[in-house]
Design a protein around this motif. Structure first.
Motif, mmCIF file in Angstrom:
data_model
loop_
_atom_site.group_PDB
_atom_site.id
_atom_site.type_symbol
_atom_site.label_atom_id
_atom_site.label_comp_id
_atom_site.label_asym_id
_atom_site.label_seq_id
_atom_site.Cartn_x
_atom_site.Cartn_y
_atom_site.Cartn_z
ATOM 1 N N ILE A 32 0.831 -1.200 0.000
ATOM 2 C CA ILE A 32 0.000 0.000 0.000
ATOM 3 C C ILE A 32 0.868 1.253 0.000
ATOM 4 O O ILE A 32 0.558 2.237 -0.684
ATOM 5 C CB ILE A 32 -0.953 -0.037 1.214
ATOM 6 N N GLN A 40 -3.790 2.924 -2.046
ATOM 7 C CA GLN A 40 -4.821 2.181 -1.315
ATOM 8 C C GLN A 40 -5.394 1.053 -2.163
ATOM 9 O O GLN A 40 -5.683 1.235 -3.347
ATOM 10 C CB GLN A 40 -5.931 3.128 -0.870
ATOM 11 N N TRP A 73 -9.093 -3.354 2.053
ATOM 12 C CA TRP A 73 -8.795 -2.299 3.022
ATOM 13 C C TRP A 73 -9.647 -2.476 4.285
ATOM 14 O O TRP A 73 -9.155 -2.399 5.413
ATOM 15 C CB TRP A 73 -9.054 -0.948 2.371
ATOM 16 N N ASN A 74 -10.922 -2.770 4.102
ATOM 17 C CA ASN A 74 -11.830 -2.883 5.244
ATOM 18 C C ASN A 74 -11.683 -4.206 5.995
ATOM 19 O O ASN A 74 -12.029 -4.289 7.175
ATOM 20 C CB ASN A 74 -13.285 -2.722 4.789
ATOM 21 N N TRP A 115 -8.775 -5.900 6.388
ATOM 22 C CA TRP A 115 -7.418 -6.087 6.920
ATOM 23 C C TRP A 115 -7.427 -5.844 8.433
ATOM 24 O O TRP A 115 -7.595 -4.727 8.905
ATOM 25 C CB TRP A 115 -6.466 -5.127 6.209
ATOM 26 N N ARG A 128 -4.844 -3.318 10.030
ATOM 27 C CA ARG A 128 -4.649 -2.059 9.297
ATOM 28 C C ARG A 128 -4.325 -0.895 10.223
ATOM 29 O O ARG A 128 -3.452 -0.068 9.930
ATOM 30 C CB ARG A 128 -5.902 -1.737 8.484
ATOM 31 N N GLY A 176 -5.543 6.947 5.319
ATOM 32 C CA GLY A 176 -4.500 6.310 4.530
ATOM 33 C C GLY A 176 -3.093 6.768 4.856
ATOM 34 O O GLY A 176 -2.129 6.253 4.273
#
Length: 431
Positions: A316, A321, A327-328, A330, A333, A341
Protein backbone atom coordinates in the motif's frame (compact mmCIF):
# COMPACT_ATOMS: atom_id res chain seq x y z
CA UNK A 1 1.54 -30.26 32.81
CA UNK A 2 3.42 -29.11 29.67
CA UNK A 3 2.31 -30.39 26.28
CA UNK A 4 5.43 -32.21 25.05
CA UNK A 5 4.12 -32.10 21.48
CA UNK A 6 4.74 -28.34 21.47
CA UNK A 7 8.43 -28.68 22.41
CA UNK A 8 10.99 -28.36 19.60
CA UNK A 9 12.33 -31.62 18.21
CA UNK A 10 16.02 -32.23 18.88
CA UNK A 11 18.27 -32.37 15.85
CA UNK A 12 19.37 -35.80 14.72
CA UNK A 13 22.42 -34.47 12.90
CA UNK A 14 24.96 -31.76 13.59
CA UNK A 15 23.83 -28.96 11.22
CA UNK A 16 25.99 -27.65 8.39
CA UNK A 17 25.60 -24.40 6.45
CA UNK A 18 25.13 -24.07 2.68
CA UNK A 19 23.97 -27.64 2.18
CA UNK A 20 20.54 -29.27 2.24
CA UNK A 21 18.69 -29.79 5.53
CA UNK A 22 20.34 -32.91 6.93
CA UNK A 23 17.26 -33.62 9.05
CA UNK A 24 15.48 -34.64 5.85
CA UNK A 25 17.71 -37.66 5.33
CA UNK A 26 14.91 -39.86 6.61
CA UNK A 27 12.33 -42.16 5.00
CA UNK A 28 10.36 -39.94 2.64
CA UNK A 29 13.22 -37.45 2.39
CA UNK A 30 16.33 -36.93 0.27
CA UNK A 31 18.09 -39.81 -1.45
CA UNK A 32 21.61 -40.31 -0.04
CA UNK A 33 23.71 -39.53 -3.11
CA UNK A 34 27.49 -39.76 -3.45
CA UNK A 35 30.04 -38.94 -6.14
CA UNK A 36 30.41 -41.97 -8.40
CA UNK A 37 26.88 -43.25 -7.87
CA UNK A 38 25.17 -44.43 -11.05
CA UNK A 39 21.53 -44.33 -12.08
CA UNK A 40 19.27 -45.72 -14.81
CA UNK A 41 21.18 -48.97 -15.32
CA UNK A 42 24.55 -47.23 -15.18
CA UNK A 43 23.74 -44.60 -17.80
CA UNK A 44 24.29 -41.58 -15.50
CA UNK A 45 27.32 -41.21 -13.22
CA UNK A 46 27.36 -38.49 -10.53
CA UNK A 47 30.44 -36.26 -10.85
CA UNK A 48 29.54 -33.16 -8.80
CA UNK A 49 26.70 -31.37 -7.05
CA UNK A 50 24.84 -28.43 -8.61
CA UNK A 51 22.50 -27.40 -5.78
CA UNK A 52 19.58 -28.29 -3.58
CA UNK A 53 16.12 -27.15 -2.59
CA UNK A 54 13.49 -27.94 -0.02
CA UNK A 55 12.36 -31.02 -1.90
CA UNK A 56 15.28 -32.05 -4.12
CA UNK A 57 19.01 -32.24 -4.62
CA UNK A 58 20.48 -31.44 -8.05
CA UNK A 59 23.59 -33.20 -9.36
CA UNK A 60 25.95 -32.94 -12.30
CA UNK A 61 26.24 -36.30 -14.02
CA UNK A 62 27.93 -37.77 -17.08
CA UNK A 63 25.53 -39.35 -19.55
CA UNK A 64 27.47 -42.17 -21.18
CA UNK A 65 24.76 -42.62 -23.84
CA UNK A 66 24.74 -39.00 -25.05
CA UNK A 67 28.41 -38.40 -24.07
CA UNK A 68 27.58 -35.15 -22.34
CA UNK A 69 27.03 -33.63 -18.91
CA UNK A 70 23.47 -33.47 -17.62
CA UNK A 71 21.74 -32.37 -14.46
CA UNK A 72 19.90 -34.90 -12.32
CA UNK A 73 17.21 -33.42 -10.10
CA UNK A 74 16.41 -36.09 -7.52
CA UNK A 75 13.18 -35.32 -5.70
CA UNK A 76 12.57 -36.39 -2.14
CA UNK A 77 10.50 -39.55 -1.89
CA UNK A 78 7.76 -37.50 -0.23
CA UNK A 79 7.61 -35.01 -3.11
CA UNK A 80 7.96 -37.75 -5.74
CA UNK A 81 4.68 -39.37 -4.79
CA UNK A 82 2.53 -36.54 -6.14
CA UNK A 83 4.89 -34.36 -8.19
CA UNK A 84 3.68 -33.15 -11.59
CA UNK A 85 6.94 -31.39 -12.47
CA UNK A 86 7.94 -34.00 -15.03
CA UNK A 87 4.50 -33.83 -16.64
CA UNK A 88 4.67 -30.02 -16.87
CA UNK A 89 8.16 -30.07 -18.41
CA UNK A 90 7.17 -32.83 -20.84
CA UNK A 91 4.13 -30.75 -21.80
CA UNK A 92 6.33 -27.72 -22.44
CA UNK A 93 8.75 -29.68 -24.65
CA UNK A 94 5.96 -30.08 -27.20
CA UNK A 95 5.24 -26.34 -27.38
CA UNK A 96 5.77 -23.96 -30.30
CA UNK A 97 9.41 -24.31 -31.37
CA UNK A 98 9.39 -20.85 -32.96
CA UNK A 99 8.26 -19.00 -29.85
CA UNK A 100 11.15 -16.72 -28.74
CA UNK A 101 10.56 -17.57 -25.09
CA UNK A 102 11.09 -21.32 -25.44
CA UNK A 103 14.87 -20.99 -25.07
CA UNK A 104 14.42 -19.76 -21.48
CA UNK A 105 12.60 -22.94 -20.40
CA UNK A 106 14.70 -25.96 -19.33
CA UNK A 107 14.33 -28.95 -21.66
CA UNK A 108 13.42 -32.29 -20.11
CA UNK A 109 15.91 -34.81 -21.54
CA UNK A 110 14.77 -37.85 -19.57
CA UNK A 111 12.95 -38.89 -16.42
CA UNK A 112 12.87 -42.07 -14.40
CA UNK A 113 12.07 -43.40 -10.94
CA UNK A 114 14.17 -45.55 -8.64
CA UNK A 115 13.99 -47.03 -5.17
CA UNK A 116 16.43 -46.08 -2.42
CA UNK A 117 16.66 -46.47 1.37
CA UNK A 118 14.26 -43.50 1.85
CA UNK A 119 11.64 -44.59 -0.68
CA UNK A 120 10.82 -44.13 -4.35
CA UNK A 121 12.31 -41.04 -6.00
CA UNK A 122 11.54 -39.26 -9.22
CA UNK A 123 14.59 -38.06 -11.15
CA UNK A 124 14.40 -35.36 -13.85
CA UNK A 125 17.25 -35.09 -16.33
CA UNK A 126 18.06 -31.75 -17.95
CA UNK A 127 20.85 -29.48 -19.14
CA UNK A 128 23.14 -28.11 -16.42
CA UNK A 129 22.61 -24.47 -15.48
CA UNK A 130 24.60 -22.09 -13.35
CA UNK A 131 23.93 -20.13 -10.20
CA UNK A 132 20.77 -18.19 -9.56
CA UNK A 133 20.17 -14.51 -10.17
CA UNK A 134 19.83 -14.18 -6.39
CA UNK A 135 23.25 -15.77 -5.76
CA UNK A 136 24.84 -13.68 -8.50
CA UNK A 137 23.56 -10.50 -6.87
CA UNK A 138 24.65 -11.64 -3.42
CA UNK A 139 28.19 -12.29 -4.69
CA UNK A 140 28.53 -8.91 -6.40
CA UNK A 141 30.14 -5.74 -5.09
CA UNK A 142 27.06 -3.56 -5.66
CA UNK A 143 24.18 -6.08 -5.71
CA UNK A 144 23.41 -5.12 -9.32
CA UNK A 145 23.86 -6.28 -12.88
CA UNK A 146 25.19 -3.77 -15.39
CA UNK A 147 22.23 -1.78 -16.66
CA UNK A 148 22.05 -3.27 -20.15
CA UNK A 149 22.45 -6.80 -18.74
CA UNK A 150 19.60 -6.11 -16.32
CA UNK A 151 17.40 -4.82 -19.14
CA UNK A 152 18.19 -7.96 -21.13
CA UNK A 153 17.26 -10.21 -18.19
CA UNK A 154 13.95 -8.36 -17.84
CA UNK A 155 13.16 -9.04 -21.50
CA UNK A 156 14.12 -12.71 -21.21
CA UNK A 157 11.94 -13.25 -18.16
CA UNK A 158 8.89 -11.78 -19.87
CA UNK A 159 9.56 -13.79 -23.03
CA UNK A 160 9.94 -16.98 -20.99
CA UNK A 161 6.75 -16.32 -19.05
CA UNK A 162 4.98 -15.61 -22.34
CA UNK A 163 5.95 -19.09 -23.52
CA UNK A 164 4.62 -20.67 -20.31
CA UNK A 165 1.31 -18.83 -20.50
CA UNK A 166 0.97 -19.51 -24.25
CA UNK A 167 1.11 -23.20 -23.34
CA UNK A 168 -1.44 -22.85 -20.55
CA UNK A 169 1.09 -23.23 -17.72
CA UNK A 170 1.16 -21.15 -14.55
CA UNK A 171 4.60 -21.19 -12.94
CA UNK A 172 3.33 -20.30 -9.48
CA UNK A 173 6.74 -19.84 -7.82
CA UNK A 174 8.64 -17.06 -9.58
CA UNK A 175 11.52 -15.64 -7.56
CA UNK A 176 15.20 -14.83 -8.02
CA UNK A 177 16.44 -18.23 -6.80
CA UNK A 178 14.44 -19.92 -9.58
CA UNK A 179 16.03 -17.76 -12.29
CA UNK A 180 19.29 -19.47 -13.26
CA UNK A 181 22.12 -18.14 -15.40
CA UNK A 182 23.03 -20.35 -18.34
CA UNK A 183 26.62 -21.57 -18.27
CA UNK A 184 29.03 -22.27 -21.15
CA UNK A 185 28.98 -25.78 -22.56
CA UNK A 186 30.84 -28.16 -20.23
CA UNK A 187 30.86 -31.13 -22.60
CA UNK A 188 34.36 -30.43 -23.94
CA UNK A 189 35.84 -30.90 -20.47
CA UNK A 190 37.00 -34.23 -19.14
CA UNK A 191 36.12 -34.88 -15.50
CA UNK A 192 39.69 -34.02 -14.33
CA UNK A 193 39.49 -30.79 -16.38
CA UNK A 194 36.09 -30.05 -14.87
CA UNK A 195 37.58 -30.42 -11.38
CA UNK A 196 40.57 -28.32 -12.30
CA UNK A 197 38.32 -25.45 -13.45
CA UNK A 198 35.58 -25.62 -10.83
CA UNK A 199 37.19 -27.51 -7.98
CA UNK A 200 36.76 -31.09 -6.79
CA UNK A 201 33.67 -31.97 -4.77
CA UNK A 202 34.15 -30.73 -1.22
CA UNK A 203 32.84 -33.18 1.34
CA UNK A 204 31.86 -32.69 4.98
CA UNK A 205 31.08 -35.65 7.25
CA UNK A 206 27.46 -36.07 8.31
CA UNK A 207 27.48 -36.71 12.06
CA UNK A 208 24.57 -37.81 14.21
CA UNK A 209 24.22 -36.01 17.53
CA UNK A 210 23.97 -39.35 19.34
CA UNK A 211 27.09 -40.70 17.62
CA UNK A 212 25.24 -43.51 15.85
CA UNK A 213 25.79 -44.17 12.13
CA UNK A 214 23.46 -42.26 9.81
CA UNK A 215 23.40 -44.88 7.11
CA UNK A 216 21.43 -46.15 5.27
CA UNK A 217 19.11 -43.13 5.35
CA UNK A 218 21.87 -40.51 5.20
CA UNK A 219 25.12 -40.59 3.25
CA UNK A 220 28.40 -40.64 5.22
CA UNK A 221 29.17 -37.14 4.00
CA UNK A 222 27.44 -34.17 2.40
CA UNK A 223 28.77 -32.33 -0.64
CA UNK A 224 28.90 -28.61 -1.21
CA UNK A 225 27.59 -27.37 -4.58
CA UNK A 226 30.17 -26.49 -7.20
CA UNK A 227 30.86 -22.81 -7.68
CA UNK A 228 29.19 -21.77 -10.91
CA UNK A 229 27.99 -18.32 -9.86
CA UNK A 230 29.36 -15.16 -11.47
CA UNK A 231 29.07 -11.89 -9.52
CA UNK A 232 26.29 -9.81 -11.04
CA UNK A 233 28.51 -6.77 -11.62
CA UNK A 234 30.77 -8.94 -13.83
CA UNK A 235 27.96 -10.39 -15.98
CA UNK A 236 27.94 -8.94 -19.50
CA UNK A 237 25.77 -11.29 -21.55
CA UNK A 238 23.39 -13.12 -19.22
CA UNK A 239 21.00 -15.75 -20.48
CA UNK A 240 18.30 -16.89 -18.10
CA UNK A 241 16.65 -20.23 -17.45
CA UNK A 242 13.34 -20.14 -15.58
CA UNK A 243 13.61 -23.22 -13.39
CA UNK A 244 11.72 -25.24 -10.77
CA UNK A 245 8.28 -26.39 -11.89
CA UNK A 246 7.49 -28.33 -8.74
CA UNK A 247 4.44 -26.20 -7.98
CA UNK A 248 3.55 -25.30 -11.58
CA UNK A 249 0.34 -26.55 -13.11
CA UNK A 250 -1.63 -26.84 -16.32
CA UNK A 251 -4.31 -24.20 -15.85
CA UNK A 252 -7.08 -26.00 -17.74
CA UNK A 253 -6.60 -29.11 -15.58
CA UNK A 254 -6.41 -27.34 -12.21
CA UNK A 255 -9.83 -26.05 -11.10
CA UNK A 256 -8.73 -24.75 -7.66
CA UNK A 257 -5.08 -23.73 -7.97
CA UNK A 258 -2.85 -22.51 -5.17
CA UNK A 259 0.19 -20.26 -5.48
CA UNK A 260 3.36 -21.27 -3.62
CA UNK A 261 5.36 -18.09 -4.22
CA UNK A 262 7.35 -16.76 -1.22
CA UNK A 263 5.32 -14.15 0.66
CA UNK A 264 7.48 -11.21 -0.43
CA UNK A 265 6.48 -11.85 -4.07
CA UNK A 266 2.93 -13.15 -3.60
CA UNK A 267 -0.01 -11.28 -5.18
CA UNK A 268 -2.42 -9.44 -2.88
CA UNK A 269 -5.34 -11.76 -3.64
CA UNK A 270 -3.35 -14.52 -1.93
CA UNK A 271 -2.82 -12.37 1.18
CA UNK A 272 -6.53 -11.74 1.47
CA UNK A 273 -7.40 -15.42 0.94
CA UNK A 274 -9.31 -14.94 -2.29
CA UNK A 275 -9.41 -17.87 -4.75
CA UNK A 276 -6.78 -17.71 -7.47
CA UNK A 277 -9.21 -17.44 -10.38
CA UNK A 278 -6.67 -15.83 -12.73
CA UNK A 279 -3.39 -17.74 -12.29
CA UNK A 280 -1.58 -15.97 -15.12
CA UNK A 281 -2.38 -12.62 -13.48
CA UNK A 282 -0.82 -13.93 -10.26
CA UNK A 283 2.37 -14.78 -12.20
CA UNK A 284 2.34 -11.27 -13.71
CA UNK A 285 2.21 -9.59 -10.28
CA UNK A 286 4.98 -11.85 -8.99
CA UNK A 287 7.24 -11.16 -11.95
CA UNK A 288 6.65 -7.42 -11.53
CA UNK A 289 7.97 -7.56 -7.97
CA UNK A 290 10.95 -9.59 -9.23
CA UNK A 291 11.74 -7.19 -12.08
CA UNK A 292 12.30 -4.32 -9.67
CA UNK A 293 14.92 -6.40 -7.88
CA UNK A 294 16.49 -7.64 -11.13
CA UNK A 295 16.86 -4.10 -12.45
CA UNK A 296 18.16 -2.56 -9.22
CA UNK A 297 19.92 -3.51 -6.02
CA UNK A 298 17.15 -4.03 -3.44
CA UNK A 299 13.81 -5.82 -3.06
CA UNK A 300 10.75 -3.73 -3.84
CA UNK A 301 9.08 -4.50 -0.50
CA UNK A 302 11.48 -4.28 2.42
CA UNK A 303 10.09 -5.73 5.64
CA UNK A 304 11.18 -7.25 8.92
CA UNK A 305 11.28 -11.06 8.77
CA UNK A 306 8.83 -11.16 5.84
CA UNK A 307 5.87 -10.52 8.15
CA UNK A 308 2.71 -10.73 6.04
CA UNK A 309 1.13 -7.61 7.51
CA UNK A 310 4.36 -5.69 6.95
CA UNK A 311 4.29 -6.80 3.32
CA UNK A 312 0.69 -5.65 2.87
CA UNK A 313 1.67 -2.29 4.37
CA UNK A 314 4.60 -2.04 1.96
CA UNK A 315 2.32 -2.83 -0.99
CA UNK A 316 0.00 0.00 0.00
CA UNK A 317 2.90 2.32 0.77
CA UNK A 318 4.25 1.69 -2.73
CA UNK A 319 1.12 1.45 -4.85
CA UNK A 320 -1.62 3.31 -2.96
CA UNK A 321 -4.82 2.18 -1.31
CA UNK A 322 -6.11 -1.28 -2.31
CA UNK A 323 -9.72 -2.19 -3.15
CA UNK A 324 -12.10 -1.37 -0.30
CA UNK A 325 -12.97 -5.03 0.34
CA UNK A 326 -9.32 -5.63 1.29
CA UNK A 327 -8.80 -2.30 3.02
CA UNK A 328 -11.83 -2.88 5.24
CA UNK A 329 -11.09 -6.55 5.98
CA UNK A 330 -7.42 -6.09 6.92
CA UNK A 331 -7.43 -6.87 10.64
CA UNK A 332 -4.16 -5.11 11.51
CA UNK A 333 -4.65 -2.06 9.30
CA UNK A 334 -4.83 0.34 12.25
CA UNK A 335 -1.31 -0.66 13.28
CA UNK A 336 0.01 0.83 10.03
CA UNK A 337 -2.48 3.34 8.64
CA UNK A 338 -4.96 5.92 9.83
CA UNK A 339 -8.43 6.05 8.29
CA UNK A 340 -7.26 8.63 5.76
CA UNK A 341 -4.50 6.31 4.53
CA UNK A 342 -1.59 8.13 6.18
CA UNK A 343 1.06 6.22 8.14
CA UNK A 344 0.75 5.57 11.86
CA UNK A 345 4.02 6.66 13.47
CA UNK A 346 4.66 3.82 15.91
CA UNK A 347 8.20 3.99 17.23
CA UNK A 348 7.82 0.67 19.00
CA UNK A 349 8.12 -1.07 15.66
CA UNK A 350 11.46 -2.40 14.48
CA UNK A 351 11.73 0.33 11.87
CA UNK A 352 9.91 3.60 11.50
CA UNK A 353 7.88 3.45 8.27
CA UNK A 354 8.95 5.74 5.48
CA UNK A 355 6.37 6.86 2.95
CA UNK A 356 7.74 5.93 -0.50
CA UNK A 357 5.57 5.62 -3.59
CA UNK A 358 6.70 3.58 -6.60
CA UNK A 359 8.25 6.58 -8.40
CA UNK A 360 10.52 7.30 -5.42
CA UNK A 361 11.48 3.64 -5.17
CA UNK A 362 12.64 3.71 -8.80
CA UNK A 363 15.06 6.51 -7.90
CA UNK A 364 16.18 4.41 -4.92
CA UNK A 365 17.17 1.38 -7.02
CA UNK A 366 20.89 2.20 -6.91
CA UNK A 367 21.17 3.61 -10.42
CA UNK A 368 21.55 7.20 -9.24
CA UNK A 369 19.18 9.42 -7.31
CA UNK A 370 19.65 12.58 -9.39
CA UNK A 371 18.96 13.00 -13.10
CA UNK A 372 22.46 14.29 -13.84
CA UNK A 373 24.11 11.16 -12.36
CA UNK A 374 21.45 8.57 -13.15
CA UNK A 375 22.18 5.49 -15.30
CA UNK A 376 18.60 5.36 -16.56
CA UNK A 377 17.77 7.04 -19.86
CA UNK A 378 15.82 9.67 -17.93
CA UNK A 379 15.62 12.20 -20.75
CA UNK A 380 14.37 9.49 -23.10
CA UNK A 381 11.60 8.57 -20.68
CA UNK A 382 12.92 5.22 -19.43
CA UNK A 383 12.08 5.82 -15.78
CA UNK A 384 8.51 6.80 -16.58
CA UNK A 385 8.09 3.84 -18.92
CA UNK A 386 9.42 1.47 -16.25
CA UNK A 387 7.02 2.93 -13.70
CA UNK A 388 4.12 2.39 -16.12
CA UNK A 389 5.21 -1.21 -16.71
CA UNK A 390 5.55 -2.12 -13.03
CA UNK A 391 2.38 -0.31 -12.03
CA UNK A 392 0.45 -2.25 -14.69
CA UNK A 393 1.94 -5.58 -13.58
CA UNK A 394 1.12 -4.82 -9.96
CA UNK A 395 -2.42 -3.61 -10.37
CA UNK A 396 -4.27 -4.70 -7.23
CA UNK A 397 -7.17 -6.21 -9.14
CA UNK A 398 -6.05 -9.35 -11.04
CA UNK A 399 -8.39 -8.49 -13.95
CA UNK A 400 -6.61 -5.15 -14.40
CA UNK A 401 -3.17 -6.68 -14.97
CA UNK A 402 -2.15 -6.95 -18.64
CA UNK A 403 -1.22 -10.26 -20.19
CA UNK A 404 2.47 -10.98 -20.70
CA UNK A 405 2.11 -10.47 -24.45
CA UNK A 406 0.57 -7.05 -23.84
CA UNK A 407 3.47 -6.22 -21.53
CA UNK A 408 5.95 -7.21 -24.22
CA UNK A 409 4.43 -4.44 -26.34
CA UNK A 410 4.85 -1.85 -23.57
CA UNK A 411 7.05 1.18 -24.10
CA UNK A 412 9.70 -0.03 -21.66
CA UNK A 413 10.00 -3.42 -23.35
CA UNK A 414 10.02 -2.04 -26.90
CA UNK A 415 12.48 0.81 -26.30
CA UNK A 416 14.87 -0.53 -23.65
CA UNK A 417 14.55 -4.18 -22.56
CA UNK A 418 14.00 -6.05 -25.83
CA UNK A 419 16.64 -3.96 -27.69
CA UNK A 420 19.15 -4.87 -24.94
CA UNK A 421 18.40 -8.57 -25.50
CA UNK A 422 18.72 -8.15 -29.28
CA UNK A 423 22.09 -6.38 -28.88
CA UNK A 424 23.27 -9.25 -26.69
CA UNK A 425 22.28 -11.84 -29.29
CA UNK A 426 24.04 -9.91 -32.07
CA UNK A 427 27.20 -9.66 -29.99
CA UNK A 428 27.14 -13.40 -29.27
CA UNK A 429 26.78 -14.18 -32.99
CA UNK A 430 29.80 -12.04 -33.79
CA UNK A 431 32.04 -13.70 -31.18
Amino acid sequence: MADLSDLPMEDTYHPEVDIENLEDYVPGGYHPTLIGDTFSSGRYTIVHKLGFGGYSTIWLAWDKQRLRYVSLKILTARASSDSHEGDVLHYLVKGNLTHPGKRFIPPLLDQFRFHGPNGYHQCLVGKPAGGSVAKSKEDSTNLMFPLDAARSIAAQLLLGLSYLHANGICHGDLHLRNFLLRIPDLDGLSIPELYQRFGKPFEVPIRRVDGKPGEPHAPPYAIYPMSLSTPANEVDNPEIIISDYGTSFIISQTPSPTICTPALYSPPEDFFNEPITQPTAADVWTLGVNLYEVLGERPLFETFAWDRDDIIAEMINTLGQPPMRWWNSWVKRSEFFKEDGSWVADFRRISTPVFRRLRQRLWDMGRGEMEQMCEWDVTGGELSALEDLLRAMMAFEPADRPTVDQLLRSEYMLKWALPAWERQKRQERQE
